[in-house]
Enzyme design. Structure first.
Site, PDB file in Angstrom:
ATOM      1  N   GLY A 219       0.817  -1.205   0.000  1.00 41.41           N
ATOM      2  CA  GLY A 219       0.000   0.000   0.000  1.00 41.41           C
ATOM      3  C   GLY A 219       0.848   1.252   0.000  1.00 41.41           C
ATOM      4  CB  SER A 220      -0.121   4.755   0.506  1.00 42.18           C
ATOM      5  OG  SER A 220      -0.634   4.804   1.828  1.00 42.18           O
ATOM      6  N   GLY A 222       2.334   6.442   3.345  1.00 48.19           N
ATOM      7  CA  GLY A 222       1.718   7.028   4.531  1.00 48.19           C
ATOM      8  C   GLY A 222       1.058   5.992   5.416  1.00 48.19           C
ATOM      9  CD  GLU A 243       4.559  -3.353  -3.872  1.00 49.65           C
ATOM     10  OE1 GLU A 243       4.002  -2.489  -4.589  1.00 49.65           O
ATOM     11  OE2 GLU A 243       4.324  -4.567  -3.964  1.00 49.65           O
ATOM     12  CB  CYS A 280       3.449  -1.174  -7.141  1.00 50.17           C
ATOM     13  SG  CYS A 280       3.559  -2.904  -7.647  1.00 50.17           S
TER      14      CYS A 280
END
Length: 463
Positions: A219-220, A222, A243, A280
């Site tokens: 994911g992100s 943040g 990741e 990604c």
């Protein structure tokens, strides 16, 4: 709280029968802890059989899973069928690895006399770490979600799994979990071997659970940093395999641009627009030589982008971020080269966009990852400008180079640099797409991942 599902192509939301898991509900984590020792003792042959049951269940429920995923992601049956095939396939190599047993890394040093005196018998092998929390991604509802490689890896190693459903495809996650749960039941694994929670608060609470022994995340950046803060607050820290992000630079050398510029432009265009640019490994910045040698390539990219249809993004957050990041890239010095066909309707569609800048002006701000069909073309005068710019770009999952044999004099030094910038070097190809194989690397230096690998490899510790 009732969970709703949204079709990104229309923006229309519909309530489901699902409810967000209360963060104080510890049942899944407790059940996983209780199941752990029993599941591990069932042995490698049993776990291999379980993994193959999961693969068979995916094929059995293919039509239903693809239908539900398409309604929540808008990715289309062709892409989703291919992804489901990948998800089903990856359970088979993990089953083979479990049966082979090499991942145990067993070693025996027998007691013996040495120049240092008598030495004791020392033995080591990898053991399951315990229950694993797995967080799936928005852009891969099968291959990087409830039925992904992290889940396969954890089960292969003898670790129970509690999956956190992604809010972009809660229904797909529930249907996928039903396949996983049925395979566990048919195999005869203990109750609690697999579980699932819904909602952001429940996911954070899951990571804080003392019984959870590791986290797999896609994911992100943040969201990953938020989970890492939760891990830091635990009494006992645990491994986090994440990741997170990637600008994935692509470099076109001058001879390659001259001999096959149109071919490279078409491949690059397909790579940054495929699946709406929501991959990604999407190349986010492309270095192209200045002058006539690169003008034709850039012109072809511009023509392809100008004719491109609008692409539906996965959710409202990604849609809003696309506009915000485009604005920041323009503020950082990039300029608009062209846009594709305008969006229509009420969904989360965006217009494919191509920005351009000078390689000397490239920095981390111009190289911000934008999830969606938007790359930046950076024009350069010589290889030194490329090498200097690459040092200013955040590290990535991939870095790609297009070159010919006559570029050999430049390639040696450049390859040494590229090896430190990303987990995978792609030569005369395109970075989107990940092969399920032992040699495949899907990781990279921070902030691409927090380790050099992401797929839990399999999750175990030495004893």
């Amino acid at each position: 709280m009732i969970i709703s599902t949204t079709d990104p192509r229309t923006g229309q939301s519909t309530d489901t029968d699902l409810k967000a898991t209360p963060p104080e509900d510890r049942r899944m984590a407790v059940a996983a802890v209780q199941a752990g020792p029993v599941f591990a003792r069932l042995g490698r042959r049993f776990r291999a059989g379980l993994l193959r049951r999961v693969a068979a269940g995916l094929e059995q429920h293919r039509e239903e899973l693809v239908r539900v995923a398409d309604s929540e992601t808008g990715l289309g049956p062709v892409r989703l069928n291919g992804e489901l095939s990948c998800s089903a396939f990856q359970f088979e190599p993990f089953a083979d690895a479990v049966e082979d047993g090499g991942y145990l890394a067993a070693a025996i040093d027998h007691a013996t006399d040495t120049v240092l005196g008598p030495q004791p018998d020392v033995r080591r092998m990898n053991m399951p770490v315990g229950p694993v929390a797995v967080f799936g991604s928005s852009n891969f509802p099968f291959a990087f979600s409830v039925l992904d490689g992290d889940v396969a890896s954890a089960l292969a190693a003898g670790c129970p799994v509690v999956a956190k459903a992604h809010s972009s495809h809660d229904l797909t996650s529930q249907h996928s979990f039903a396949v996983l749960e049925e395979a566990v039941r048919q195999a005869g694994a203990p109750e609690g071997t697999v579980g699932i929670v819904f909602g952001q608060a429940a996911g954070t609470a899951l990571v804080a659970e003392p019984g959870i022994a590791a986290v797999g995340f896609t994911g992100s950046l943040g969201a990953a940093e938020a989970l890492q803060r939760t891990i830091a607050d635990r009494e006992v820290s645990i491994p986090f395999f994440g990741e997170l992000s990637g600008i994935n630079p692509l470099v076109v050398m001058a001879v390659a641009a001259t001999t096959r510029g149109a071919e490279i432009a078409n491949g690059l265009f397909a790579s940054y627009t495929g699946s709406g640019g929501q991959l990604c490994t999407k190349p986010g910045i492309a270095f192209v030589p200045e002058g006539e040698v690169g003008d034709d390539l850039v012109g072809e990219l511009a023509s392809l982008t100008a004719e491109a249809e609008a692409a539906a993004l996965l959710n409202h957050r990604i849609r809003s971020a696309f506009d915000d990041i485009e604005g920041r890239l323009l503020d950082a010095g990039a300029t608009l080269l062209t846009k594709g066909r305008p969006t229509t309707g009420d969904g989360f569609a965006v217009t494919p966009t191509l920005l351009i800048t000078d390689a000397k002006a490239v920095d981390a701000q111009v190289a911000e990852e934008c999830f969606g069909p938007l790359p930046v073309v950076a024009r350069y005068q010589d290889s030194r400008e490329v090498r200097d710019a690459l040092e200013r770009v955040p590290r990535s999952l991939t870095v790609t180079i297009h070159a010919e044999d006559s570029d050999a004099g430049v390639l040696g030094d450049l390859f040494e640099q590229l090896a430190s910038l990303a987990g995978r070097i792609v030569y005369n190809g395109y970075p989107t797409g990940v092969r399920v194989s032992r040699a495949q690397t899907h990781g990279g230096p921070w902030p691409a991942t927090n380790t050099r690998h992401t797929e839990l490899p399999p999750l175990c510790g030495s004893r």
